[in-house]
Design an enzyme around this catalytic site. Structure first.
Site, PDB file in Angstrom:
ATOM      1  NE  ARG A 180       8.696 -39.819  12.922  1.00 31.33           N
ATOM      2  CZ  ARG A 180       7.682 -40.624  13.227  1.00 31.33           C
ATOM      3  NH1 ARG A 180       6.826 -40.282  14.187  1.00 31.33           N
ATOM      4  NH2 ARG A 180       7.496 -41.745  12.563  1.00 31.33           N
ATOM      5  CB  CYS A 238       0.437 -38.823  11.932  1.00 32.51           C
ATOM      6  SG  CYS A 238      -0.647 -40.213  12.363  1.00 32.51           S
TER       7      CYS A 238
END
Length: 283
Positions: A180, A238
């Site tokens: 990611r 995050c």
């Protein structure tokens, strides 16, 4: 004060004169709904068995506000958060121990929020419920109303501009999976990639196979190698401020203070004016 507690230590403290308040924050980031499957139900898991005396806390409803432009798990309304904690029996006069189903992310979110709002003694059960060796209970405790009054600002909090600045002036860790970070996949948010200048530091690398944290020495070596330490300001983000809280917890175990960008990538990626970096290079 230690940021984590082992299961044997918790079992011993629960039989003491001033046992901690125990919060069960079982939650999972689940894509099941998109696949037509029922989503994870933390409350049902709690009802099926929990640490005796533990009170269930709903991450989506009590540890975050409604998703929107500020991300998928924005900060909760402080008044509502305080009321939820008092209903759970939280008081500054007693320590708090938080656990989840073992991943540690949800427990860390509760840990961080209680620290940010000024509670003096909060720990996470290392390894979560799977580490608990005692009996489980299906009772629904009714704790006496607590008197905890949130006072935000006790630990570091970043907004989008602060995170961008810290990526240049200090070190900003991206706690998501490496794929990611690199922009190779993005299953949830509008675009893949990372905040320019952020360093990839996946949360999963902070724990052993059993879900317990690595030793403080091992964690300190890991984060130092990635640029933390020696007085450098550290921040973490995050996807939505949940796994990032777990990284802040790991840094605390290592003795390194860090701020959390709660909006994280789910907020950053919704603003087309903010730059996006892709690939393994921070820039």
């Amino acid at each position: 004060m230690n940021a984590i507690i082992s299961a044997p230590e918790l079992a011993s403290e629960l039989t003491g004169e001033n046992p901690p308040v125990v919060l069960d924050v079982r939650w999972q980031l689940s894509l099941a709904k998109a696949a037509g499957e029922p989503p994870f139900d933390g409350r049902a898991e709690y009802a099926a068995g929990h640490v005796p005396g533990a009170v269930f806390v709903d991450l989506d409803r009590e540890l975050a506000s409604e998703p929107g432009t500020n991300g998928r798990h924005p900060l909760p309304d402080v008044t509502g958060f305080g009321a939820a904690m008092r209903r759970a029996g939280v008081t500054p006069a007693r320590g708090v121990v938080v656990y989840d189903g073992g991943q540690g992310w949800a427990a860390a979110r509760a840990w961080w929020l209680l620290r940010w709002t000024g509670h003096p003694d909060v720990r996470v059960l290392d390894g979560g419920l799977p580490a608990w060796e005692g009996p489980l209970s299906t009772d629904r405790p009714a704790p006496a109303e607590g008197d905890f009054r949130p006072a935000p600002g006790a630990v570091g909090l970043l907004d989008a501009d602060g995170a961008a600045g810290l990526a240049r002036s200090g070190v900003l860790f991206d706690a998501r999976a490496g794929a990611r970070y690199r922009g190779e996949v993005e299953p949830i948010d509008p675009v893949g990639g990372h905040i320019p200048g952020a360093v990839s530091a996946p949360t999963d690398d902070n724990v052993a196979e059993d879900g317990r944290f690595l030793s403080p020495e091992a964690l300190r070596q890991r984060f130092t190698a990635l640029g933390a330490g020696n007085g450098t300001q550290v921040g973490v983000y995050c996807g939505s401020g949940v796994s990032g809280a777990h990284e802040v917890l790991a840094l605390a175990v290592a003795g390194i203070p860090a701020a959390l960008y709660v909006g994280s990538w789910s907020e950053w990626s919704r603003d087309p004016s903010r730059p996006v970096a892709v690939g393994p290079d921070p820039q």
